[in-house]
Write a protein that holds these residues in place. Structure first.
Motif, PDB file in Angstrom:
ATOM      1  N   TYR A   1      39.720  39.039  45.583  1.00  0.00           N
ATOM      2  CA  TYR A   1      39.365  39.022  44.163  1.00  0.00           C
ATOM      3  C   TYR A   1      39.016  37.613  43.687  1.00  0.00           C
ATOM      4  CZ  TYR A   1      40.039  39.206  39.085  1.00  0.00           C
ATOM      5  OH  TYR A   1      39.890  39.076  37.727  1.00  0.00           O
TER       6      TYR A   1
ATOM      7  N   ASN B   1      43.126  42.944  40.146  1.00  0.00           N
ATOM      8  CA  ASN B   1      43.940  42.728  38.946  1.00  0.00           C
ATOM      9  C   ASN B   1      44.599  43.999  38.441  1.00  0.00           C
ATOM     10  OD1 ASN B   1      44.131  40.058  38.298  1.00  0.00           O
ATOM     11  ND2 ASN B   1      42.617  40.089  36.659  1.00  0.00           N
TER      12      ASN B   1
ATOM     13  N   PRO C   1      30.947  37.175  34.592  1.00  0.00           N
ATOM     14  CA  PRO C   1      32.405  37.062  34.704  1.00  0.00           C
ATOM     15  C   PRO C   1      33.040  36.592  33.406  1.00  0.00           C
ATOM     16  CG  PRO C   1      31.288  35.302  35.919  1.00  0.00           C
ATOM     17  CD  PRO C   1      30.239  36.285  35.530  1.00  0.00           C
ATOM     18  N   GLY C   2      34.187  37.218  33.078  1.00  0.00           N
ATOM     19  CA  GLY C   2      34.949  36.839  31.903  1.00  0.00           C
ATOM     20  C   GLY C   2      34.462  37.447  30.606  1.00  0.00           C
TER      21      GLY C   2
ATOM     22  N   SER D   1      34.880  44.098  38.926  1.00  0.00           N
ATOM     23  CA  SER D   1      35.422  42.913  39.589  1.00  0.00           C
ATOM     24  C   SER D   1      34.525  42.468  40.728  1.00  0.00           C
ATOM     25  CB  SER D   1      36.830  43.199  40.135  1.00  0.00           C
ATOM     26  OG  SER D   1      37.712  43.580  39.102  1.00  0.00           O
TER      27      SER D   1
ATOM     28  N   ASP E   1      36.848  37.241  40.224  1.00  0.00           N
ATOM     29  CA  ASP E   1      36.808  37.341  38.764  1.00  0.00           C
ATOM     30  C   ASP E   1      36.348  38.735  38.364  1.00  0.00           C
ATOM     31  OD1 ASP E   1      34.037  37.211  39.292  1.00  0.00           O
ATOM     32  OD2 ASP E   1      33.998  35.057  38.952  1.00  0.00           O
ATOM     33  N   GLU E   2      36.220  38.977  37.060  1.00  0.00           N
ATOM     34  CA  GLU E   2      35.844  40.304  36.586  1.00  0.00           C
ATOM     35  C   GLU E   2      35.243  40.235  35.192  1.00  0.00           C
ATOM     36  OE1 GLU E   2      39.614  42.416  34.567  1.00  0.00           O
ATOM     37  OE2 GLU E   2      39.968  41.837  36.664  1.00  0.00           O
TER      38      GLU E   2
END
Length: 328
Positions: free
Chosen positions: A95, A56, A146-147, A84, A97-98
């Protein structure tokens, strides 16, 4: 002939030895300072492990950690860190998510370990905004979410890192901190403003038991000192720093410490030390170009590292390579 007293003989001996010492000191003052020298130096070709795809953020990967199914990578923006997760597919890692951790610093610490059946990361913590590179001053424990966005103050962490050694004595003023290790042993690297670098190996389970009971664990506490296995300090030209820089560290078991170094324009290098600080070997990577090296990870008989082939376009071009740990 007048006899010489023992007192006069002693005085003459002292004058002579003082004179010799003065000559030695004067001669040494004009000698150049030499960098730490490895017991052996090896030129090696690395093998491509993974292409990092779809990131990202168009910034350098500071550290990559290869797990069983995913690769986790850190990227820095100021003092904030993006962590990530990328799914492994052959030689590509794509990739997924992060998560974000704010005010955490340079993001060079990322090492997964298992404690009580749970996978955690050692993670960079507490950015120092007074430095251009936002060096991290602490090490935290993190679970991937994640998120989620967290601040470093939300994480259980190790503090007073300028006391991180096997006696708990003050090392100086904390300038830069990194860490790594495995499920049995942890290593912290503490660089002071006074220029020293101290490496200390700890028992991983004991450190994490302390974190279970405290949001912050002071490294000058008796419990933290008792968790230390061994420690050594390097200073001046004796500091093991390939290419004159420090780009990451990892430890194999509790016996071998690896550290990488090299900026864009230099031949990437990885050094290996014993757990007493003996500089055993230096490996120069000859087939990836004179590009910046980032991080280092030991896994399944290999030593992995990230290369930044394109300093401008970084979302799809960064790569992880490896060499066998047997060459060190």
């Amino acid at each position: 002939m007048k006899p010489v007293s023992l007192l006069n003989m002693f005085r003459n001996f002292k004058m002579f030895t003082s004179f010799l010492l003065a000559i030695v000191v004067i001669s040494m003052s004009g000698m150049p300072a030499y960098a730490a020298t490895p017991e052996k130096t090896v030129n090696a070709s690395a093998q491509l492990a993974y292409n990092l795809k779809g990131l990202n953020h168009n910034v350098v990967v500071q550290k990559a950690y290869i797990a069983s199914k995913y690769i986790y990578v850190t990227q820095r923006s100021g003092g904030n860190c993006y962590l990530s997760r990328l799914l492994i597919d052959g030689n590509d890692a794509n990739y997924v998510d992060e998560m974000t951790v704010t005010n955490t610093g340079h993001c060079q610490t990322l090492d997964m370990y298992t404690y009580n059946g749970v996978n955690y990361f050692y993670f960079s913590s507490k950015a120092d905004p007074s430095t251009n590179y936002y060096w991290s001053l602490q090490v935290a424990r993190l679970q991937y979410s994640p998120g989620v966005t967290l601040d470093y103050t939300d994480l259980p962490r190790f503090t007073y890192m300028n006391y991180a050694n096997d006696t708990g004595t003050r090392l100086g003023d904390t300038y830069r901190v990194d860490g790594g290790g495995n499920s049995t042993h942890t290593v912290f690297r503490v660089q002071t403003a006074q220029g020293t670098v101290t490496w200390t190996i700890y028992d991983t389970a004991t450190l994490n038991q302390l974190l279970d009971n405290n949001d912050q664990v002071r490294m000058d506490s008796t419990a933290a000192v008792n968790a230390a296995v061994r420690s050594f300090t390097q200073s001046g030209s004796a500091i093991v720093r390939p290419n004159g820089s420090f780009q990451g560290t990892d430890m194999l078991s509790s016996t071998r410490i690896f550290t990488s170094g090299g900026a864009d324009g230099q031949t990437p290098q990885i050094a290996m030390m014993s757990n007493t600080g003996a500089y055993k070997s230096l490996v120069k990577i000859t087939n990836v170009g004179n590009r910046e090296i980032e991080g280092v990870q030991t896994k399944n008989g290999n030593v992995y590292f990230t290369i930044v082939p394109d300093p401008v376009n970084k979302k799809n071009t960064q790569k992880i390579y490896y060499v066998s740990d047997s060459i060190f």
